[in-house]
Enzyme design. Structure first.
Site, PDB file in Angstrom:
ATOM      1  N   SER A  34      -6.443 -49.986  88.916  1.00 46.79           N
ATOM      2  CA  SER A  34      -7.038 -51.311  89.043  1.00 46.79           C
ATOM      3  C   SER A  34      -7.482 -51.469  90.483  1.00 46.79           C
ATOM      4  O   SER A  34      -6.811 -50.968  91.384  1.00 46.79           O
ATOM      5  CB  SER A  34      -5.981 -52.374  88.694  1.00 46.79           C
ATOM      6  N   LYS A  88      -9.444 -55.072  72.403  1.00 48.19           N
ATOM      7  CA  LYS A  88     -10.529 -55.632  71.607  1.00 48.19           C
ATOM      8  C   LYS A  88     -11.427 -56.502  72.490  1.00 48.19           C
ATOM      9  O   LYS A  88     -10.950 -57.013  73.483  1.00 48.19           O
ATOM     10  CB  LYS A  88     -10.005 -56.420  70.405  1.00 48.19           C
ATOM     11  N   ASP A 166     -15.641 -63.387  71.723  1.00 46.26           N
ATOM     12  CA  ASP A 166     -14.479 -62.643  72.248  1.00 46.26           C
ATOM     13  C   ASP A 166     -13.214 -63.106  71.513  1.00 46.26           C
ATOM     14  O   ASP A 166     -12.577 -62.299  70.840  1.00 46.26           O
ATOM     15  CB  ASP A 166     -14.391 -62.809  73.769  1.00 46.26           C
TER      16      ASP A 166
HETATM   17  P1  NAP Z   1      -9.675 -59.806  83.109  1.00 44.42           P
HETATM   18  O1  NAP Z   1      -8.350 -60.273  83.582  1.00 44.42           O
HETATM   19  O2  NAP Z   1     -10.905 -60.501  83.602  1.00 44.42           O
HETATM   20  O3  NAP Z   1      -9.952 -58.267  83.353  1.00 44.42           O
HETATM   21  C1  NAP Z   1      -8.974 -57.252  83.295  1.00 44.42           C
HETATM   22  C2  NAP Z   1      -9.122 -56.351  84.512  1.00 44.42           C
HETATM   23  O4  NAP Z   1     -10.238 -55.478  84.331  1.00 44.42           O
HETATM   24  C3  NAP Z   1      -9.439 -57.080  85.783  1.00 44.42           C
HETATM   25  O5  NAP Z   1      -8.257 -57.569  86.382  1.00 44.42           O
HETATM   26  C4  NAP Z   1     -10.133 -56.043  86.618  1.00 44.42           C
HETATM   27  O6  NAP Z   1      -9.176 -55.391  87.397  1.00 44.42           O
HETATM   28  C5  NAP Z   1     -10.719 -55.097  85.606  1.00 44.42           C
HETATM   29  N1  NAP Z   1     -12.186 -55.218  85.609  1.00 44.42           N
HETATM   30  C6  NAP Z   1     -12.908 -56.314  85.362  1.00 44.42           C
HETATM   31  N2  NAP Z   1     -14.215 -56.041  85.446  1.00 44.42           N
HETATM   32  C7  NAP Z   1     -14.311 -54.744  85.770  1.00 44.42           C
HETATM   33  C8  NAP Z   1     -15.398 -53.876  86.008  1.00 44.42           C
HETATM   34  N3  NAP Z   1     -16.665 -54.300  85.920  1.00 44.42           N
HETATM   35  N4  NAP Z   1     -15.144 -52.594  86.299  1.00 44.42           N
HETATM   36  C9  NAP Z   1     -13.874 -52.159  86.374  1.00 44.42           C
HETATM   37  N5  NAP Z   1     -12.798 -52.945  86.173  1.00 44.42           N
HETATM   38  C10 NAP Z   1     -13.025 -54.218  85.869  1.00 44.42           C
HETATM   39  O7  NAP Z   1      -9.750 -59.853  81.492  1.00 44.42           O
HETATM   40  P2  NAP Z   1      -8.584 -59.992  80.407  1.00 44.42           P
HETATM   41  O8  NAP Z   1      -8.447 -61.413  80.012  1.00 44.42           O
HETATM   42  O9  NAP Z   1      -7.391 -59.227  80.802  1.00 44.42           O
HETATM   43  O10 NAP Z   1      -9.353 -59.292  79.191  1.00 44.42           O
HETATM   44  C11 NAP Z   1      -9.537 -57.894  79.143  1.00 44.42           C
HETATM   45  C12 NAP Z   1      -9.740 -57.500  77.683  1.00 44.42           C
HETATM   46  O11 NAP Z   1      -8.588 -57.950  76.937  1.00 44.42           O
HETATM   47  C13 NAP Z   1     -10.960 -58.159  77.046  1.00 44.42           C
HETATM   48  O12 NAP Z   1     -11.621 -57.269  76.193  1.00 44.42           O
HETATM   49  C14 NAP Z   1     -10.368 -59.316  76.255  1.00 44.42           C
HETATM   50  O13 NAP Z   1     -11.135 -59.637  75.112  1.00 44.42           O
HETATM   51  C15 NAP Z   1      -9.022 -58.747  75.842  1.00 44.42           C
HETATM   52  N6  NAP Z   1      -8.023 -59.792  75.570  1.00 44.42           N
HETATM   53  C16 NAP Z   1      -7.895 -60.869  76.419  1.00 44.42           C
HETATM   54  C17 NAP Z   1      -7.003 -61.909  76.072  1.00 44.42           C
HETATM   55  C18 NAP Z   1      -6.836 -63.136  76.951  1.00 44.42           C
HETATM   56  O14 NAP Z   1      -6.143 -64.089  76.506  1.00 44.42           O
HETATM   57  N7  NAP Z   1      -7.377 -63.209  78.156  1.00 44.42           N
HETATM   58  C19 NAP Z   1      -6.245 -61.824  74.904  1.00 44.42           C
HETATM   59  C20 NAP Z   1      -6.371 -60.675  74.093  1.00 44.42           C
HETATM   60  C21 NAP Z   1      -7.262 -59.677  74.444  1.00 44.42           C
HETATM   61  P3  NAP Z   1      -9.491 -54.965  88.928  1.00 44.42           P
HETATM   62  O15 NAP Z   1     -10.475 -55.957  89.486  1.00 44.42           O
HETATM   63  O16 NAP Z   1      -8.152 -55.013  89.582  1.00 44.42           O
HETATM   64  O17 NAP Z   1     -10.054 -53.592  88.817  1.00 44.42           O
END
Ligand code: NAP
Length: 302
Positions: A34, A88, A166
């Protein structure tokens, strides 16, 4: 225990993946990748290629990134002979996930397109109950507050972020699992904030009298409900599939173990050298974005 590397230490990794791995006898969280996040006591990398070359002992990679950046990581992991688990929705496009499935097959590694809502407690008994029923109508009501579940995550409103689809893909992952008949979309209305590239709400109508309302502007109580009418009774799922009622009587309730169940399934896939790639929820997302009428609504700011 099998060593696993978690990539993308953001909201879902911290909320669900880290505790699920930590609570499992199958897995050891051996590294993270990350740019900003890390997990206490676990080796952390900021560069994925470096992790792949320095940790050849880690056979499984779980990708928790948003869908758009995920493909490049998955392709590299498979090329390096690692098994891959995808959050997902599994990709930004259908074709890229099919490409990953072909690569995984050729490399002899496991690929798992996870759909966490399918592991919700009520889903398997709902599927079993509906198996011999005649469905006369279905309604999905999936209304949540994007500020609460995706705080400040602008990627959800950027191309490939899918907007309200999403969370909506969670509902679609449930109906594609439980309904005893196929359906396809007949019409959709999509609502795009004037300053964004993906919809914040959607109304959909499928064949077989199946309808859905998705909305990301829901403050107060959140709704993750599916009601299925049949010729012999009514089934309803609530709380994202965690509660199941049949004719108003509670059948399944209580705490969920969605993410632990995903990691149990991944352990099984790796052990049996199998893959599970199911794009049916995403097919409905793609259809809605293809067929839907676009309406412009008020600008959205986090
Ligand atoms: P998030 O916190 O915005 O992103 C997860 C991590 O991915 C970020 O902390 C970032 O880490 C990395 N990232 C983001 N953009 C990137 C890029 N362009 N290139 C490389 N790394 C990148 O999102 P999240 O809510 O965890 O969601 C991630 C996935 O889980 C999605 O597909 C979402 O649909 C799924 N999901 C989310 C939830 C929810 O409640 N939020 C629930 C179930 C499933 P770094 O900046 O540290 O690299």
């Amino acid at each position: 225990m099998t060593a696993i590397c978690l990539v993308g230490i953001g909201k879902i990794a911290v909320d669900q993946h880290v505790p699920a791995i930590g609570g499992s006898a199958d897995w050891e969280l051996a590294a993270t990748v990350s740019r900003a996040g890390s997990v206490d006591g676990v080796q952390s990398f900021t560069d994925f290629d470096q992790m792949l070359s320095e940790r050849p002992d880690i056979p499984v990679i779980s990708l928790c990134l948003p869908p758009v950046p995920r493909y490049d990581y998955a392709a590299k992991a498979i090329a390096a002979g690692r098994h891959v688990m995808l959050e997902k929705p599994p990709g930004a496009t259908l074709a890229e996930v099919y490409a990953l499935a072909d690569m995984a097959h050729a490399a002899g590694v496991s690929l798992y397109t996870t759909w966490h809502s399918r592991m919700a407690k009520g889903v398997a008994p709902a599927k079993a109950w509906l198996a011999d029923k005649t469905v006369t109508g279905v309604h999905i009501c999936w209304k949540e507050d994007v500020r609460r579940w995706h705080p400040g995550q602008d990627w959800v409103f950027a191309p490939g972020g899918m907007g309200v689809f999403d969370p909506g893909s969670n509902a679609l992952s449930i109906i594609t699992e439980i309904l005893p008949m196929p359906i396809h979309l007949r019409s959709a209305e999509l609502f795009f904030p004037e300053n964004r590239d993906t919809p914040i709400a959607a109304h959909m109508q499928w064949t077989q009298n199946v309808t859905g309302d998705f909305d990301w502007r829901q403050e107060g109580p959140q709704s993750w409900d599916i009601t299925v009418e049949t010729t012999t009774g009514t089934l309803s799922l609530h709380d994202g599939g965690a509660r199941l009622l049949i004719d108003g009587n509670e059948v399944a309730a209580g705490a969920d173990r969605e993410y632990p169940a995903l990691y149990d399934r991944m352990a099984e896939l790796v052990k049996t050298n199998a893959s599970e790639v199911d794009l049916s929820p995403m097919l409905h997302v793609a259809d809605a974005l293809t067929l839907g009428k676009r309406n412009v609504v008020a600008a959205f700011h986090f």
